[in-house]
Motif scaffolding. Structure first.
Motif, PDB file in Angstrom:
ATOM      1  N   GLN A  81      -7.113   5.307   2.397  1.00  0.00           N
ATOM      2  CA  GLN A  81      -6.671   6.668   2.624  1.00  0.00           C
ATOM      3  C   GLN A  81      -7.959   7.099   3.443  1.00  0.00           C
ATOM      4  N   ARG A  82      -8.972   6.974   2.763  1.00  0.00           N
ATOM      5  CA  ARG A  82     -10.306   7.700   3.530  1.00  0.00           C
ATOM      6  C   ARG A  82     -10.403   6.857   4.851  1.00  0.00           C
ATOM      7  N   GLY A  83     -10.074   5.763   4.769  1.00  0.00           N
ATOM      8  CA  GLY A  83     -10.340   4.922   6.058  1.00  0.00           C
ATOM      9  C   GLY A  83      -9.375   5.514   7.022  1.00  0.00           C
ATOM     10  N   GLU A  84      -8.058   5.729   6.611  1.00  0.00           N
ATOM     11  CA  GLU A  84      -7.202   6.268   7.568  1.00  0.00           C
ATOM     12  C   GLU A  84      -7.686   7.595   8.167  1.00  0.00           C
ATOM     13  N   LYS A  85      -8.204   8.376   7.190  1.00  0.00           N
ATOM     14  CA  LYS A  85      -8.390   9.730   7.563  1.00  0.00           C
ATOM     15  C   LYS A  85      -9.623   9.551   8.638  1.00  0.00           C
ATOM     16  N   LEU A  86     -10.518   8.661   8.488  1.00  0.00           N
ATOM     17  CA  LEU A  86     -11.631   8.683   9.482  1.00  0.00           C
ATOM     18  C   LEU A  86     -11.128   8.311  10.608  1.00  0.00           C
ATOM     19  N   ARG A  87     -10.360   7.145  10.684  1.00  0.00           N
ATOM     20  CA  ARG A  87      -9.970   6.743  11.983  1.00  0.00           C
ATOM     21  C   ARG A  87      -9.080   7.956  12.779  1.00  0.00           C
ATOM     22  N   THR A  88      -8.268   8.504  11.849  1.00  0.00           N
ATOM     23  CA  THR A  88      -7.717   9.748  12.737  1.00  0.00           C
ATOM     24  C   THR A  88      -8.591  10.881  13.071  1.00  0.00           C
ATOM     25  N   ALA A  89      -9.540  10.888  12.590  1.00  0.00           N
ATOM     26  CA  ALA A  89     -10.733  12.060  12.861  1.00  0.00           C
ATOM     27  C   ALA A  89     -11.344  11.405  14.091  1.00  0.00           C
TER      28      ALA A  89
ATOM     29  N   ARG B  84      -9.115  -1.184  16.167  1.00  0.00           N
ATOM     30  CA  ARG B  84      -8.796  -2.414  15.558  1.00  0.00           C
ATOM     31  C   ARG B  84      -9.819  -2.410  14.192  1.00  0.00           C
ATOM     32  N   LEU B  85     -10.156  -1.307  13.767  1.00  0.00           N
ATOM     33  CA  LEU B  85     -10.902  -0.964  12.528  1.00  0.00           C
ATOM     34  C   LEU B  85     -10.015  -1.238  11.340  1.00  0.00           C
ATOM     35  N   ASP B  86     -10.364  -2.150  10.295  1.00  0.00           N
ATOM     36  CA  ASP B  86      -9.748  -2.341   9.137  1.00  0.00           C
ATOM     37  C   ASP B  86     -10.279  -1.371   8.396  1.00  0.00           C
TER      38      ASP B  86
END
Length: 244
Positions: A152-160, A220-222
């Protein structure tokens, strides 16, 4: 009277033994609460089990991962297959002063445990196996929760980051459109002005291409695979870049 005294002494010893067993189970449960997150939970559980119950050897087998965890001053040689069989069959196995027993949670075993020496009463072994099962399941749930939180943190970071890139796209795109629109609107513009507008369009188009490369790399970030790498930097250069 002698028989009665002997019988009373036996009951007293049995009561003391049961009390010691309960105290060790309680001590083991307390030790599990103090396990540190830096090391694998099953490995620490195995060591604490050997320590609290003063065992020569402990081996824990996890069928899900195929991992064996060992503790104690003595090596349980050749017990890997017995542990696999105990986990598969749900049956205890004893040999050479050691015992292998299944660790059940619900209907079936989730692990198997080997202990040496084989001196625990059956009731104590069962209580210990139940405690180990609960502890392993609790650790598994916590690990899954941490993985979900990291995703979830990774998805939030990607969105930001993508939101920031979207904002960054607008500036060079606006500059390119402004320069090309000016050239199209006034085809007779002086050569010097035309060259200046073309240079602006070229610089902003290059910047736009770099932003596009960054956006593709970001897509492409996982989540969870990003690993920060520390390196020395000159703060003066960072400040200048930020101000430009």
């Amino acid at each position: 009277a002698t028989v009665l005294d002997a019988d009373g002494n036996l009951r007293t010893r049995e009561a003391l033994a049961r009390q010691q067993d309960l105290e060790r189970l309680y001590g083991f449960s307390r030790a599990l609460l103090l396990i540190e997150p830096e090391e694998a939970f099953p490995a620490q559980l195995t060591r604490k089990l050997a320590l609290v119950f003063d065992l020569e050897a402990v081996m824990l087998y996890e069928p899900a991962s195929g991992a064996f965890h060992r503790a104690g001053p003595v090596e349980l040689e050749g017990w890997e297959e017995r542990l696999r069989q105990s986990a598969a069959s749900g049956q205890e196995m004893s040999a050479g002063g050691s015992v292998a027993m299944p660790v059940r949670l619900g209907a079936g075993p989730i692990a198997a445990l080997a202990l040496r020496p084989d001196r625990m009463p059956a009731a104590l072994r069962q209580g210990l196996a139940n405690l180990v099962a609960i502890a392993l399941e609790h650790a598994r749930v916590q690990e899954l929760g941490a993985q979900v939180e990291a995703a979830q943190r990774g998805e939030k970071l990607r969105t930001a980051l993508l939101d920031a890139l979207e904002h960054e796209f607008k500036t060079p795109l606006t500059s390119v459109l402004a320069a090309t629109s000016a050239l199209l609107a006034a085809p007779d513009t002086a050569a010097a002005s035309r060259a200046e507008l073309l240079q602006v369009a070229d610089e902003e188009a290059r910047r736009l291409r770099l932003l596009m490369d960054d956006a593709l790399a970001m897509a492409r970030l996982d989540p969870g695979a990003l690993r920060p790498e520390a390196e020395p930097v000159r703060l003066g250069g960072l400040v200048r870049d930020a101000l430009e």
